[in-house]
Design an enzyme around this catalytic site. Structure first.
Site, short mmCIF file in Angstrom:
data_model
loop_
_atom_site.label_atom_id
_atom_site.label_comp_id
_atom_site.label_asym_id
_atom_site.label_seq_id
_atom_site.Cartn_x
_atom_site.Cartn_y
_atom_site.Cartn_z
N ASN A 166 38.57 20.06 45.34
CA ASN A 166 39.85 19.37 45.53
C ASN A 166 40.87 20.06 44.63
OD1 ASN A 166 42.00 17.63 45.67
ND2 ASN A 166 40.99 15.94 44.59
N LYS A 205 43.94 19.64 44.44
CA LYS A 205 45.05 18.73 44.06
C LYS A 205 46.39 19.45 44.23
CE LYS A 205 41.92 16.42 40.93
NZ LYS A 205 41.74 15.37 39.96
N HIS A 244 41.03 8.77 47.51
CA HIS A 244 40.94 9.31 46.14
C HIS A 244 41.64 8.36 45.18
CE1 HIS A 244 41.31 11.96 42.70
NE2 HIS A 244 40.40 12.74 43.26
N GLU A 278 43.45 8.88 42.73
CA GLU A 278 44.85 9.23 42.42
C GLU A 278 45.78 8.74 43.53
OE1 GLU A 278 44.25 13.43 41.66
OE2 GLU A 278 43.11 12.92 39.85
N GLU A 322 33.23 8.61 42.52
CA GLU A 322 34.02 9.22 41.45
C GLU A 322 34.46 8.15 40.46
OE1 GLU A 322 35.83 13.15 42.85
OE2 GLU A 322 37.24 11.58 43.42
N GLY A 373 39.10 14.22 35.66
CA GLY A 373 40.08 15.01 34.92
C GLY A 373 40.09 14.70 33.43
N SER A 415 34.84 15.39 36.47
CA SER A 415 34.57 16.39 35.43
C SER A 415 33.24 17.12 35.63
CB SER A 415 34.65 15.77 34.04
OG SER A 415 35.97 15.28 33.80
N GLY A 449 37.29 18.78 41.04
CA GLY A 449 38.73 19.00 40.84
C GLY A 449 38.97 20.27 40.05
C1 PEP Z 1 38.60 14.88 41.69
O1 PEP Z 1 39.80 14.91 41.62
O2 PEP Z 1 38.08 14.51 42.75
C2 PEP Z 1 37.82 15.29 40.53
C3 PEP Z 1 36.55 15.02 40.52
O3 PEP Z 1 38.49 15.92 39.51
P1 PEP Z 1 37.86 16.60 38.20
O4 PEP Z 1 36.68 17.40 38.67
O5 PEP Z 1 38.96 17.46 37.67
O6 PEP Z 1 37.47 15.50 37.30
#
Ligand code: PEP
Length: 253
Positions: free
Chosen positions: A9, A11, A97, A99, A169, A175, A215, A236
């Site tokens: 992703n 973003k 998601h 976000e 998630e 993040g 992460s 991400g």
């Molecule tokens: C995501 O945005 O789906 C995600 C898992 O981000 P990150 O890996 O940066 O935590």
């Protein structure tokens, strides 16, 4: 056997040129040394999708969008419909998601419309769920995610449900550099698979890919993916570097 999937992703990152370069680099490294049993997906920003579809080798890397509109078409300035996404050759779409839920107030009603349109247009939704930190600290994460399922995906027909990819998630891990432990991921994934079995039966539960996101990186993917109910990851930050992403893709080896 369940499909293993590692999806990036991106973003709101990369210019068009940088995105095309990244797609090229991901394709090259995956072609050269990616695990052939893992389906690799990249989800760039909307405006990159057409070029990225042209850039990747579809046999190695699939393309997805990060969102789609809740309406089919019409006077919705700035929106990109599921049909438009599909018409580029993209095959996946990330929906729900955290976000989007948090910053764009996407509630279950909106998400239901998006899911229906994505499915109607032949896209594979990567459906995201997961709890905030306060819920995890209260120990009620299972009930929280169950409610998300009940409000958004448990009304689907079995045929449509089978088309979903689920991404668990935990919001506190996205993040933040704070990953769920391997045990926390397995516990939740097994609980979700049990929920799916209760609703749609064992066969559906056993064939649903449940990805972990939050992460996940080159250093922790192996441990997370070693769990029997973790079928890959939604990545991400670490998806923005082809070699880091490759290391995650190869997390099953
Ligand atoms: C995501 O945005 O789906 C995600 C898992 O981000 P990150 O890996 O940066 O935590």
């Amino acid at each position: 056997m369940r499909k293993k999937i590692v999806a990036g992703n991106w973003k709101c990152n990369t210019t068009l040129q940088a995105g095309v370069e990244l797609a090229k680099a991901v394709t090259e490294v995956v072609k050269a040394s990616g695990d052939p049993e893992v389906q690799v997906v990249v989800c760039p920003p909307f405006v990159h999708i057409t070029k990225v579809v042209e850039t990747v080798d579809n046999n190695q890397v699939k393309v997805g969008a990060q969102n789609c509109a809740a309406e089919a078409k019409g006077a919705f300035t700035g929106e990109v419909s599921a049909e438009m996404v599909r018409s580029t050759g993209a095959e996946y779409v990330i929906l729900g998601h955290s976000e989007r839920r948090e910053y764009y107030a996407e509630d279950s009603a909106v998400l239901n419309k998006k899911l229906a349109l994505a499915l109607a247009n032949g896209l594979t939704p990567i459906y995201c769920c997961g709890e905030p930190l306060s819920i995890r600290e209260a120990g009620t994460q299972n009930e929280y995610v169950k409610k998300q399922f009940e409000e958004t995906i448990f009304h689907l027909s079995e045929e449509d449900f089978r088309k979903l990819v689920i991404a668990y998630e935990p919001i506190w891990a996205i993040g933040t550099g704070k990953t769920a432990t391997s045990a926390q991921a397995q516990e939740m994934h097994a609980w979700l698979r049990g929920l799916i079995a209760g609703k749609f039966g064992n066969d559906v539960a056993e064939s649903t890919s449940i990805l972990y996101g939050g992460s996940c990186n080159a250093g922790n993917a192996k441990e997370l993916f070693a769990n029997p109910d973790v079928d890959g990851g939604l990545i991400g930050g670490a998806s923005l570097d082809a070699n880091s992403f490759l290391a995650i893709v190869n997390g099953y080896n």
